[in-house]
Motif scaffolding. Structure first.
Motif, mmCIF file in Angstrom:
data_model
loop_
_atom_site.group_PDB
_atom_site.id
_atom_site.type_symbol
_atom_site.label_atom_id
_atom_site.label_comp_id
_atom_site.label_asym_id
_atom_site.label_seq_id
_atom_site.Cartn_x
_atom_site.Cartn_y
_atom_site.Cartn_z
ATOM 1 N N ASP A 12 38.847 -33.050 -29.995
ATOM 2 C CA ASP A 12 39.491 -31.826 -30.233
ATOM 3 C C ASP A 12 39.811 -31.254 -28.966
ATOM 4 N N ILE A 13 39.034 -31.108 -27.912
ATOM 5 C CA ILE A 13 39.307 -30.269 -26.760
ATOM 6 C C ILE A 13 40.069 -31.166 -25.839
ATOM 7 N N VAL A 14 39.997 -32.531 -25.866
ATOM 8 C CA VAL A 14 40.785 -33.433 -25.070
ATOM 9 C C VAL A 14 42.246 -33.399 -25.427
ATOM 10 N N SER A 25 41.476 -28.487 -14.991
ATOM 11 C CA SER A 25 40.953 -29.566 -16.054
ATOM 12 C C SER A 25 40.859 -30.849 -15.767
ATOM 13 N N TYR A 26 39.769 -31.555 -15.448
ATOM 14 C CA TYR A 26 39.653 -32.966 -15.293
ATOM 15 C C TYR A 26 40.494 -33.673 -16.418
ATOM 16 N N THR A 27 40.425 -33.345 -17.678
ATOM 17 C CA THR A 27 41.164 -34.133 -18.646
ATOM 18 C C THR A 27 42.592 -34.127 -18.284
ATOM 19 N N ASN A 28 43.065 -32.892 -17.832
ATOM 20 C CA ASN A 28 44.696 -32.896 -17.455
ATOM 21 C C ASN A 28 45.005 -33.754 -16.163
ATOM 22 N N TYR A 29 44.009 -33.687 -15.277
ATOM 23 C CA TYR A 29 44.015 -34.630 -14.097
ATOM 24 C C TYR A 29 44.160 -36.126 -14.553
ATOM 25 N N LEU A 30 43.528 -36.516 -15.589
ATOM 26 C CA LEU A 30 43.667 -37.815 -16.043
ATOM 27 C C LEU A 30 44.795 -38.188 -16.728
ATOM 28 N N ASP A 36 46.931 -45.987 -16.284
ATOM 29 C CA ASP A 36 46.157 -46.987 -15.240
ATOM 30 C C ASP A 36 44.897 -46.236 -14.858
ATOM 31 N N LYS A 37 45.029 -44.881 -14.824
ATOM 32 C CA LYS A 37 44.010 -44.268 -14.120
ATOM 33 C C LYS A 37 42.843 -44.049 -15.255
ATOM 34 N N ILE A 38 43.248 -43.856 -16.488
ATOM 35 C CA ILE A 38 42.298 -43.680 -17.484
ATOM 36 C C ILE A 38 41.536 -45.107 -17.766
ATOM 37 N N LYS A 40 41.097 -47.242 -15.429
ATOM 38 C CA LYS A 40 40.406 -47.651 -14.304
ATOM 39 C C LYS A 40 39.051 -46.893 -14.563
ATOM 40 N N LYS A 41 39.044 -45.634 -14.857
ATOM 41 C CA LYS A 41 37.932 -44.992 -15.032
ATOM 42 C C LYS A 41 36.825 -45.544 -16.248
ATOM 43 N N VAL A 42 37.441 -46.160 -17.165
ATOM 44 C CA VAL A 42 36.773 -46.862 -18.437
ATOM 45 C C VAL A 42 36.026 -47.875 -17.960
ATOM 46 N N GLY A 43 36.763 -48.577 -16.883
ATOM 47 C CA GLY A 43 36.093 -49.797 -16.178
ATOM 48 C C GLY A 43 34.964 -49.413 -15.384
ATOM 49 N N GLU A 44 35.173 -48.377 -14.665
ATOM 50 C CA GLU A 44 34.140 -47.750 -13.603
ATOM 51 C C GLU A 44 32.856 -47.451 -14.512
ATOM 52 N N GLU A 45 33.405 -46.574 -15.397
ATOM 53 C CA GLU A 45 32.258 -45.890 -16.365
ATOM 54 C C GLU A 45 31.419 -47.152 -17.117
ATOM 55 N N THR A 46 31.844 -48.190 -17.471
ATOM 56 C CA THR A 46 31.196 -49.045 -17.973
ATOM 57 C C THR A 46 30.361 -49.927 -17.090
ATOM 58 N N LEU A 69 31.747 -42.560 -22.821
ATOM 59 C CA LEU A 69 32.188 -41.820 -24.156
ATOM 60 C C LEU A 69 33.250 -40.849 -23.979
ATOM 61 N N TYR A 70 33.149 -40.016 -22.928
ATOM 62 C CA TYR A 70 34.207 -38.985 -22.626
ATOM 63 C C TYR A 70 35.505 -39.765 -22.363
ATOM 64 N N HIS A 71 35.354 -40.647 -21.435
ATOM 65 C CA HIS A 71 36.612 -41.497 -21.026
ATOM 66 C C HIS A 71 37.288 -42.163 -22.026
HETATM 67 N N1 LIG Z 1 32.677 -34.826 -21.122
HETATM 68 C C1 LIG Z 1 33.276 -34.494 -20.256
HETATM 69 C C2 LIG Z 1 32.947 -35.127 -18.828
HETATM 70 N N2 LIG Z 1 32.266 -36.371 -18.849
HETATM 71 C C3 LIG Z 1 32.376 -36.504 -17.297
HETATM 72 N N3 LIG Z 1 33.355 -35.648 -17.114
HETATM 73 C C4 LIG Z 1 34.336 -35.579 -15.662
HETATM 74 O O1 LIG Z 1 34.254 -36.921 -15.494
HETATM 75 C C5 LIG Z 1 34.258 -37.014 -14.009
HETATM 76 C C6 LIG Z 1 33.612 -38.352 -13.427
HETATM 77 O O2 LIG Z 1 32.943 -38.207 -12.241
HETATM 78 P P1 LIG Z 1 33.529 -39.208 -11.345
HETATM 79 O O3 LIG Z 1 32.593 -39.177 -9.861
HETATM 80 O O4 LIG Z 1 33.408 -40.795 -11.816
HETATM 81 O O5 LIG Z 1 35.037 -39.032 -11.006
HETATM 82 P P2 LIG Z 1 35.591 -37.851 -9.909
HETATM 83 O O6 LIG Z 1 35.055 -38.463 -8.385
HETATM 84 O O7 LIG Z 1 35.375 -36.633 -10.010
HETATM 85 O O8 LIG Z 1 37.206 -38.322 -9.853
HETATM 86 P P3 LIG Z 1 37.942 -39.726 -10.015
HETATM 87 O O9 LIG Z 1 37.082 -40.718 -9.698
HETATM 88 O O10 LIG Z 1 38.501 -39.848 -11.407
HETATM 89 O O11 LIG Z 1 39.183 -39.459 -9.034
HETATM 90 C C7 LIG Z 1 33.508 -35.834 -13.586
HETATM 91 O O12 LIG Z 1 34.591 -34.999 -12.686
HETATM 92 C C8 LIG Z 1 32.946 -35.197 -14.783
HETATM 93 O O13 LIG Z 1 33.086 -33.662 -14.475
HETATM 94 C C9 LIG Z 1 33.788 -34.958 -18.092
HETATM 95 N N4 LIG Z 1 34.897 -33.992 -18.051
HETATM 96 C C10 LIG Z 1 35.200 -33.184 -19.310
HETATM 97 N N5 LIG Z 1 34.280 -33.656 -20.599
HETATM 98 C C11 LIG Z 1 34.561 -33.007 -21.849
HETATM 99 O O14 LIG Z 1 35.989 -32.531 -21.549
HETATM 100 C C12 LIG Z 1 36.220 -30.980 -21.958
HETATM 101 C C13 LIG Z 1 37.230 -30.578 -21.198
HETATM 102 O O15 LIG Z 1 36.986 -30.619 -19.746
HETATM 103 P P4 LIG Z 1 38.125 -29.960 -18.738
HETATM 104 O O16 LIG Z 1 39.413 -30.979 -19.117
HETATM 105 O O17 LIG Z 1 37.541 -30.336 -17.375
HETATM 106 O O18 LIG Z 1 38.485 -28.861 -18.990
HETATM 107 C C14 LIG Z 1 34.631 -30.402 -21.553
HETATM 108 O O19 LIG Z 1 34.236 -29.325 -22.103
HETATM 109 C C15 LIG Z 1 33.711 -31.632 -21.828
HETATM 110 O O20 LIG Z 1 33.400 -31.365 -23.215
#
Ligand SMILES: N=c1c2ncn([C@@H]3O[C@H](COP(=O)(O)OP(=O)(O)OP(=O)(O)O)[C@@H](O)[C@H]3O)c2ncn1[C@@H]1O[C@H](COP(=O)(O)O)[C@@H](O)[C@H]1O
Length: 96
Positions: A12-14, A25-30, A36-38, A40-46, A69-71
């Motif tokens: 819901d927050i996403v 917001s990191y979500t808005n950054y994505l 493609d960025k999203i 890439k992050k799913v691949g990295e986190e996996t 799970l977040y990504h």
């Molecule tokens: N659960 C998460 C969550 N898990 C991980 N992350 C972010 O995912 C990023 C992963 O770190 P990385 O080092 O891999 O990436 P990075 O170097 O920051 O950036 P890039 O590699 O993407 O350029 C970090 O910046 C974490 O803060 C998250 N960011 C947000 N959430 C949820 O999303 C909500 C909204 O967050 P915002 O969009 O930031 O307001 C939050 O309340 C949380 O519930």
């Protein structure tokens, strides 16, 4: 008041971030970077889940699965997938 499941609350927050972008917001950054960025992050986190799981103890893998799970949630929102779609798919496979 019933507390909603954390996975649904993150979903819901996403959705809210996409509809009402927030400064820093990191979500808005994505979303701004796009699919493609999203992906890439799913691949990295996996990959980080795999490495985390190879190390002893469970703290690291819990942390990395949470990142994944977040990504994946961001990917679901981008693709218009809702949790109900996954519940239905998983239910259809479930055998007692
Ligand atoms: N659960 C998460 C969550 N898990 C991980 N992350 C972010 O995912 C990023 C992963 O770190 P990385 O080092 O891999 O990436 P990075 O170097 O920051 O950036 P890039 O590699 O993407 O350029 C970090 O910046 C974490 O803060 C998250 N960011 C947000 N959430 C949820 O999303 C909500 C909204 O967050 P915002 O969009 O930031 O307001 C939050 O309340 C949380 O519930």
């Amino acid at each position: 008041m019933e507390q909603k499941d954390i996975l649904q609350r993150i979903y819901d927050i996403v959705v809210d971030r996409r509809e009402n972008p927030k400064e820093g917001s990191y979500t808005n950054y994505l979303f701004d970077k796009g699919i493609d960025k999203i992906l890439k992050k799913v691949g990295e986190e996996t990959a980080e889940v795999i490495i985390g799981a190879k190390n002893p103890g469970k703290d690291e893998v819990v942390y990395e699965i949470s990142d994944l799970l977040y990504h994946l949630t961001v990917l679901m929102v981008e693709k218009g997938v809702v949790w109900e779609d996954l519940y239905q798919e998983l239910e259809s496979r479930y055998k007692k």
